[in-house]
Design a protein around this motif. Structure first.
Motif, PDB file in Angstrom:
ATOM      1  N   ALA A 112       0.830  -1.216  -0.095  1.00 25.34           N
ATOM      2  CA  ALA A 112      -0.198  -0.170   0.158  1.00 25.34           C
ATOM      3  C   ALA A 112       0.881   1.149  -0.082  1.00 25.34           C
ATOM      4  N   LYS A 113       2.044   1.191   0.721  1.00 19.93           N
ATOM      5  CA  LYS A 113       2.992   2.367   0.882  1.00 19.93           C
ATOM      6  C   LYS A 113       3.552   2.669  -0.568  1.00 19.93           C
ATOM      7  N   LEU A 114       3.876   1.563  -1.019  1.00 19.03           N
ATOM      8  CA  LEU A 114       4.386   1.443  -2.304  1.00 19.03           C
ATOM      9  C   LEU A 114       3.533   2.220  -3.663  1.00 19.03           C
ATOM     10  N   LEU A 115       2.225   1.859  -3.509  1.00 20.96           N
ATOM     11  CA  LEU A 115       1.245   2.055  -4.294  1.00 20.96           C
ATOM     12  C   LEU A 115       0.554   3.492  -4.172  1.00 20.96           C
ATOM     13  N   GLU A 116       1.178   4.367  -3.052  1.00 22.29           N
ATOM     14  CA  GLU A 116       0.349   5.660  -2.551  1.00 22.29           C
ATOM     15  C   GLU A 116       0.672   6.532  -3.878  1.00 22.29           C
ATOM     16  N   GLY A 117      -0.347   7.411  -4.140  1.00 28.04           N
ATOM     17  CA  GLY A 117      -0.160   8.340  -5.225  1.00 28.04           C
ATOM     18  C   GLY A 117      -0.328   7.522  -6.779  1.00 28.04           C
ATOM     19  N   ARG A 118      -0.639   6.254  -6.800  1.00 32.38           N
ATOM     20  CA  ARG A 118      -0.867   5.660  -8.088  1.00 32.38           C
ATOM     21  C   ARG A 118      -2.166   5.172  -8.100  1.00 32.38           C
ATOM     22  N   GLU A 119      -2.624   4.855  -9.330  1.00 31.83           N
ATOM     23  CA  GLU A 119      -3.848   4.274  -9.647  1.00 31.83           C
ATOM     24  C   GLU A 119      -3.647   3.074 -10.453  1.00 31.83           C
ATOM     25  N   ALA A 120      -4.789   2.255 -10.111  1.00 31.67           N
ATOM     26  CA  ALA A 120      -4.833   0.951 -10.796  1.00 31.67           C
ATOM     27  C   ALA A 120      -5.432   0.847 -12.312  1.00 31.67           C
ATOM     28  N   GLY A 121      -4.815   0.293 -13.480  1.00 30.31           N
ATOM     29  CA  GLY A 121      -5.275   0.192 -14.486  1.00 30.31           C
ATOM     30  C   GLY A 121      -5.985  -1.375 -14.815  1.00 30.31           C
ATOM     31  N   GLU A 122      -6.402  -1.388 -15.992  1.00 28.44           N
ATOM     32  CA  GLU A 122      -6.698  -2.651 -16.470  1.00 28.44           C
ATOM     33  C   GLU A 122      -5.803  -3.776 -16.344  1.00 28.44           C
ATOM     34  N   PRO A 123      -6.060  -4.921 -15.915  1.00 29.50           N
ATOM     35  CA  PRO A 123      -4.969  -5.867 -15.960  1.00 29.50           C
ATOM     36  C   PRO A 123      -4.539  -6.478 -17.163  1.00 29.50           C
ATOM     37  N   ARG A 124      -3.386  -6.718 -17.291  1.00 26.79           N
ATOM     38  CA  ARG A 124      -2.665  -7.095 -18.670  1.00 26.79           C
ATOM     39  C   ARG A 124      -2.535  -8.627 -18.464  1.00 26.79           C
ATOM     40  N   THR A 125      -2.194  -9.225 -19.604  1.00 26.73           N
ATOM     41  CA  THR A 125      -1.765 -10.510 -19.751  1.00 26.73           C
ATOM     42  C   THR A 125      -0.428 -10.918 -19.817  1.00 26.73           C
ATOM     43  N   CYS A 126       0.295  -9.767 -20.569  1.00 29.51           N
ATOM     44  CA  CYS A 126       1.714  -9.594 -20.781  1.00 29.51           C
ATOM     45  C   CYS A 126       2.271  -8.451 -20.774  1.00 29.51           C
ATOM     46  N   ILE A 127       3.458  -8.238 -20.194  1.00 25.31           N
ATOM     47  CA  ILE A 127       3.977  -7.198 -20.010  1.00 25.31           C
ATOM     48  C   ILE A 127       5.544  -6.983 -20.619  1.00 25.31           C
ATOM     49  N   PRO A 128       6.170  -5.930 -21.206  1.00 26.76           N
ATOM     50  CA  PRO A 128       7.255  -5.915 -21.617  1.00 26.76           C
ATOM     51  C   PRO A 128       8.459  -6.126 -20.537  1.00 26.76           C
ATOM     52  N   GLN A 129       9.404  -7.137 -20.616  1.00 27.29           N
ATOM     53  CA  GLN A 129      10.403  -7.164 -19.500  1.00 27.29           C
ATOM     54  C   GLN A 129      11.788  -6.675 -20.260  1.00 27.29           C
ATOM     55  N   ARG A 130      12.052  -5.443 -19.589  1.00 26.54           N
ATOM     56  CA  ARG A 130      13.344  -4.719 -19.816  1.00 26.54           C
ATOM     57  C   ARG A 130      14.304  -5.216 -18.730  1.00 26.54           C
ATOM     58  N   GLY A 131      15.569  -5.230 -19.268  1.00 31.05           N
ATOM     59  CA  GLY A 131      16.659  -5.517 -18.350  1.00 31.05           C
ATOM     60  C   GLY A 131      16.959  -4.550 -17.250  1.00 31.05           C
ATOM     61  N   SER A 132      16.618  -3.314 -17.386  1.00 35.06           N
ATOM     62  CA  SER A 132      16.920  -2.237 -16.787  1.00 35.06           C
ATOM     63  C   SER A 132      15.808  -2.287 -15.508  1.00 35.06           C
ATOM     64  N   ASP A 133      14.518  -2.808 -15.659  1.00 25.59           N
ATOM     65  CA  ASP A 133      13.752  -2.882 -14.755  1.00 25.59           C
ATOM     66  C   ASP A 133      13.718  -3.718 -13.644  1.00 25.59           C
ATOM     67  N   ARG A 134      13.227  -3.548 -12.305  1.00 21.30           N
ATOM     68  CA  ARG A 134      13.414  -4.274 -10.937  1.00 21.30           C
ATOM     69  C   ARG A 134      12.247  -4.996 -10.816  1.00 21.30           C
ATOM     70  N   MET A 135      12.671  -6.372 -10.205  1.00 19.81           N
ATOM     71  CA  MET A 135      11.573  -6.950  -9.672  1.00 19.81           C
ATOM     72  C   MET A 135      11.788  -7.258  -8.217  1.00 19.81           C
ATOM     73  N   ARG A 136      10.664  -6.684  -7.550  1.00 19.68           N
ATOM     74  CA  ARG A 136      10.786  -6.845  -5.921  1.00 19.68           C
ATOM     75  C   ARG A 136       9.612  -7.716  -5.618  1.00 19.68           C
ATOM     76  N   VAL A 137      10.327  -8.415  -4.392  1.00 14.15           N
ATOM     77  CA  VAL A 137       9.432  -9.313  -3.734  1.00 14.15           C
ATOM     78  C   VAL A 137       8.696  -8.785  -2.613  1.00 14.15           C
ATOM     79  N   ILE A 138       7.403  -8.877  -2.223  1.00 13.06           N
ATOM     80  CA  ILE A 138       6.881  -8.497  -1.029  1.00 13.06           C
ATOM     81  C   ILE A 138       6.443  -9.561  -0.180  1.00 13.06           C
ATOM     82  N   ASP A 139       6.997  -9.837   0.893  1.00 14.55           N
ATOM     83  CA  ASP A 139       6.555 -11.081   1.469  1.00 14.55           C
ATOM     84  C   ASP A 139       5.125 -11.434   1.786  1.00 14.55           C
ATOM     85  N   LYS A 140       4.731 -12.413   1.240  1.00 17.83           N
ATOM     86  CA  LYS A 140       3.399 -13.017   1.358  1.00 17.83           C
ATOM     87  C   LYS A 140       2.175 -12.179   0.788  1.00 17.83           C
ATOM     88  N   THR A 141       2.859 -11.495  -0.444  1.00 14.34           N
ATOM     89  CA  THR A 141       1.646 -10.495  -0.929  1.00 14.34           C
ATOM     90  C   THR A 141       1.896 -10.511  -2.418  1.00 14.34           C
TER      91      THR A 141
END
Length: 137
Positions: free
Chosen positions: A36-65
């Motif tokens: 919730a803190k990470l998403l503050e000031g952001r608005e949800a959009g329509e879910p997507r089946t696929c997204i582009p994967q760029r090497g510069s983008d980061r993947m973060r894991v939030i425990d049990k979530t």
């Protein structure tokens, strides 16, 4: 006798290393608060089946979530097939079927960062984009 003491010391060290991730793992409520803190000031959009994967983008894991992918104005939230089993001490090994994209139904194997052992299996669900909302307008 030295051999027994040495083995006991190694066993104690191995036990401590395997216990570390369990002590570190957060609760579902803590994960939801962090997301919730990470998403503050952001608005949800329509879910997507696929997204582009760029090497510069980061993947973060939030425990049990969730797994959060991307940076900048738009980030994607991925709850996976079993978010309760997500642990930020795990390393994600993604098997993609969409070429250079991350897609729904891609397989994710998790490996414990400390022991190197298999720790879980997940299947990606749809990716929900969260975009920064213009505060000026």
């Amino acid at each position: 006798m030295r051999m027994i003491a040495k083995f006991a010391g190694l066993a104690a060290t191995a036990f401590a290393l395997t216990a570390m991730p369990a002590a570190h793992a957060g609760t579902k409520e803590e994960g939801e608060e962090k997301l919730a803190k990470l998403l503050e000031g952001r608005e949800a959009g329509e879910p997507r089946t696929c997204i582009p994967q760029r090497g510069s983008d980061r993947m973060r894991v939030i425990d049990k979530t969730a797994i959060v992918y991307g940076r900048g104005d738009t980030i994607y939230v991925q709850r996976t097939s079993d978010p309760e089993q997500i642990d930020d001490s795990d390393v994600l090994v993604v098997r993609r079927f969409g070429g250079s994209q991350l897609c729904r139904l891609d397989n994710v194997t998790t490996v414990d960062r400390y022991s190197g052992f298999f720790s879980g299996f997940h299947i990606f669900e749809e990716f929900v984009p969260y975009t920064r909302v213009d505060q000026d307008g």
